[in-house]
Write a protein that holds these residues in place. Sequence first.
Motif, mmCIF file in Angstrom:
data_model
loop_
_atom_site.group_PDB
_atom_site.id
_atom_site.type_symbol
_atom_site.label_atom_id
_atom_site.label_comp_id
_atom_site.label_asym_id
_atom_site.label_seq_id
_atom_site.Cartn_x
_atom_site.Cartn_y
_atom_site.Cartn_z
ATOM 1 N N THR A 6 19.017 57.621 57.601
ATOM 2 C CA THR A 6 18.107 57.103 58.622
ATOM 3 C C THR A 6 17.000 56.283 57.973
ATOM 4 O O THR A 6 16.656 55.193 58.438
ATOM 5 N N PHE A 7 16.440 56.799 56.882
ATOM 6 C CA PHE A 7 15.403 56.076 56.160
ATOM 7 C C PHE A 7 15.925 54.740 55.631
ATOM 8 O O PHE A 7 15.252 53.722 55.704
ATOM 9 N N THR A 8 17.147 54.735 55.110
ATOM 10 C CA THR A 8 17.753 53.517 54.580
ATOM 11 C C THR A 8 17.955 52.488 55.686
ATOM 12 O O THR A 8 17.712 51.290 55.494
ATOM 13 N N LYS A 9 18.377 52.923 56.864
ATOM 14 C CA LYS A 9 18.557 52.006 58.003
ATOM 15 C C LYS A 9 17.230 51.391 58.436
ATOM 16 O O LYS A 9 17.145 50.194 58.725
ATOM 17 N N ILE A 10 16.197 52.197 58.513
ATOM 18 C CA ILE A 10 14.873 51.704 58.918
ATOM 19 C C ILE A 10 14.352 50.698 57.893
ATOM 20 O O ILE A 10 13.885 49.606 58.243
ATOM 21 N N LEU A 11 14.465 51.037 56.609
ATOM 22 C CA LEU A 11 14.006 50.143 55.553
ATOM 23 C C LEU A 11 14.816 48.847 55.559
ATOM 24 O O LEU A 11 14.258 47.752 55.416
ATOM 25 N N GLY A 12 16.120 48.951 55.772
ATOM 26 C CA GLY A 12 16.963 47.765 55.855
ATOM 27 C C GLY A 12 16.601 46.886 57.037
ATOM 28 O O GLY A 12 16.620 45.646 56.952
ATOM 29 N N GLY A 13 16.242 47.495 58.171
ATOM 30 C CA GLY A 13 15.802 46.732 59.343
ATOM 31 C C GLY A 13 14.531 45.951 59.071
ATOM 32 O O GLY A 13 14.411 44.773 59.434
ATOM 33 N N PHE A 14 13.559 46.588 58.419
ATOM 34 C CA PHE A 14 12.316 45.894 58.075
ATOM 35 C C PHE A 14 12.559 44.767 57.079
ATOM 36 O O PHE A 14 12.022 43.674 57.212
ATOM 37 N N CYS A 15 13.391 45.026 56.082
ATOM 38 C CA CYS A 15 13.694 43.983 55.093
ATOM 39 C C CYS A 15 14.427 42.811 55.735
ATOM 40 O O CYS A 15 14.156 41.643 55.430
ATOM 41 N N GLY A 16 15.369 43.097 56.644
ATOM 42 C CA GLY A 16 16.088 42.034 57.334
ATOM 43 C C GLY A 16 15.159 41.203 58.201
ATOM 44 O O GLY A 16 15.244 39.966 58.226
ATOM 45 N N ALA A 17 14.243 41.865 58.925
ATOM 46 C CA ALA A 17 13.287 41.138 59.767
ATOM 47 C C ALA A 17 12.364 40.274 58.912
ATOM 48 O O ALA A 17 12.061 39.129 59.265
ATOM 49 N N PHE A 18 11.942 40.802 57.760
ATOM 50 C CA PHE A 18 11.076 40.042 56.872
ATOM 51 C C PHE A 18 11.816 38.838 56.294
ATOM 52 O O PHE A 18 11.250 37.744 56.184
ATOM 53 N N LEU A 19 13.096 39.016 55.967
ATOM 54 C CA LEU A 19 13.903 37.910 55.449
ATOM 55 C C LEU A 19 14.063 36.816 56.501
ATOM 56 O O LEU A 19 13.934 35.623 56.195
ATOM 57 N N ILE A 20 14.285 37.188 57.749
ATOM 58 C CA ILE A 20 14.397 36.203 58.838
ATOM 59 C C ILE A 20 13.069 35.473 59.023
ATOM 60 O O ILE A 20 13.029 34.255 59.202
ATOM 61 N N PHE A 21 11.965 36.196 58.930
ATOM 62 C CA PHE A 21 10.650 35.576 59.033
ATOM 63 C C PHE A 21 10.438 34.552 57.918
ATOM 64 O O PHE A 21 9.976 33.438 58.157
ATOM 65 N N LEU A 22 10.779 34.911 56.681
ATOM 66 C CA LEU A 22 10.600 33.998 55.555
ATOM 67 C C LEU A 22 11.492 32.764 55.683
ATOM 68 O O LEU A 22 11.062 31.642 55.389
ATOM 69 N N LEU A 23 12.730 32.951 56.126
ATOM 70 C CA LEU A 23 13.618 31.804 56.306
ATOM 71 C C LEU A 23 13.117 30.894 57.427
ATOM 72 O O LEU A 23 13.192 29.672 57.317
ATOM 73 N N GLY A 24 12.599 31.467 58.507
ATOM 74 C CA GLY A 24 12.024 30.663 59.596
ATOM 75 C C GLY A 24 10.807 29.892 59.127
ATOM 76 O O GLY A 24 10.613 28.726 59.486
ATOM 77 N N ASN A 25 9.986 30.530 58.312
ATOM 78 C CA ASN A 25 8.802 29.868 57.768
ATOM 79 C C ASN A 25 9.219 28.702 56.871
ATOM 80 O O ASN A 25 8.656 27.608 56.948
ATOM 81 N N TRP A 26 10.207 28.926 56.011
ATOM 82 C CA TRP A 26 10.695 27.866 55.133
ATOM 83 C C TRP A 26 11.260 26.697 55.937
ATOM 84 O O TRP A 26 10.981 25.544 55.651
ATOM 85 N N ALA A 27 12.042 27.003 56.985
ATOM 86 C CA ALA A 27 12.623 25.946 57.823
ATOM 87 C C ALA A 27 11.522 25.166 58.542
ATOM 88 O O ALA A 27 11.572 23.936 58.627
ATOM 89 N N GLY A 28 10.523 25.848 59.052
ATOM 90 C CA GLY A 28 9.400 25.187 59.721
ATOM 91 C C GLY A 28 8.619 24.296 58.783
ATOM 92 O O GLY A 28 8.235 23.173 59.131
ATOM 93 N N GLU A 29 8.384 24.776 57.563
ATOM 94 C CA GLU A 29 7.668 23.968 56.571
ATOM 95 C C GLU A 29 8.449 22.700 56.240
ATOM 96 O O GLU A 29 7.876 21.623 56.122
ATOM 97 N N SER A 30 9.751 22.833 56.087
ATOM 98 C CA SER A 30 10.538 21.658 55.728
ATOM 99 C C SER A 30 10.641 20.674 56.888
ATOM 100 O O SER A 30 10.762 19.469 56.672
ATOM 101 N N LEU A 31 10.557 21.137 58.120
ATOM 102 C CA LEU A 31 10.620 20.248 59.280
ATOM 103 C C LEU A 31 9.314 19.513 59.536
ATOM 104 O O LEU A 31 9.305 18.344 59.898
#
Length: 173
Positions: A6-31
């Motif tokens: 359960t802890f691993t799933k929660i941590l993986g969810g936060f890491c995945g959300a953070f990765l999506i946020f960083l990729l969105g930020n990178w895409a926005g900066e490049s646009l």
Amino acid sequence: MFDTMTFTKILGGFCGAFLIFLLGNWAGESLYHTGGGEGGHGEAHADAYPIETGDDHGGEPVEEVDFATLLAAADIGKGERVFNKCRSCHSIEDGVNGTGPSLFGVVERDVASAAGFGFSGALDGIEGNWTPEALSAFLQSPKGFAPGTAMSFNGLPKETDRANIIAWLATLN
């Protein structure tokens, strides 16, 4: 109840959300940012070119109208409507103070002299009367006119609004 999986799933969810946020930020900066370099800031895009506007600011200079002329042409009805911005703190009844002092008879009245109102030290140090010009300067930027004033109003940037409200306040004398 709370195991390692359960802890691993929660941590993986936060890491995945953070990765999506960083990729969105990178895409926005490049646009939205032009040029290369460090982070893409500060350099002009290769397709960009400057637009020459000249120093004349569009032709003839703008004629400045003195405040006395604006006051003579002021619309008292509009001044009463502009006063609605002041109504929450100020009264126009003689001797009835609110959060701010009563504005009955304020034009040509001594500064910081409304009976029964405790003025901040910023206004106590100002000598003279509330002439239309002094009221205009105060209404444009209360904190600029009297640094340290307790009045939290940002001011009236339009000179015509200030002339209209001062003309209306002068009718209350």
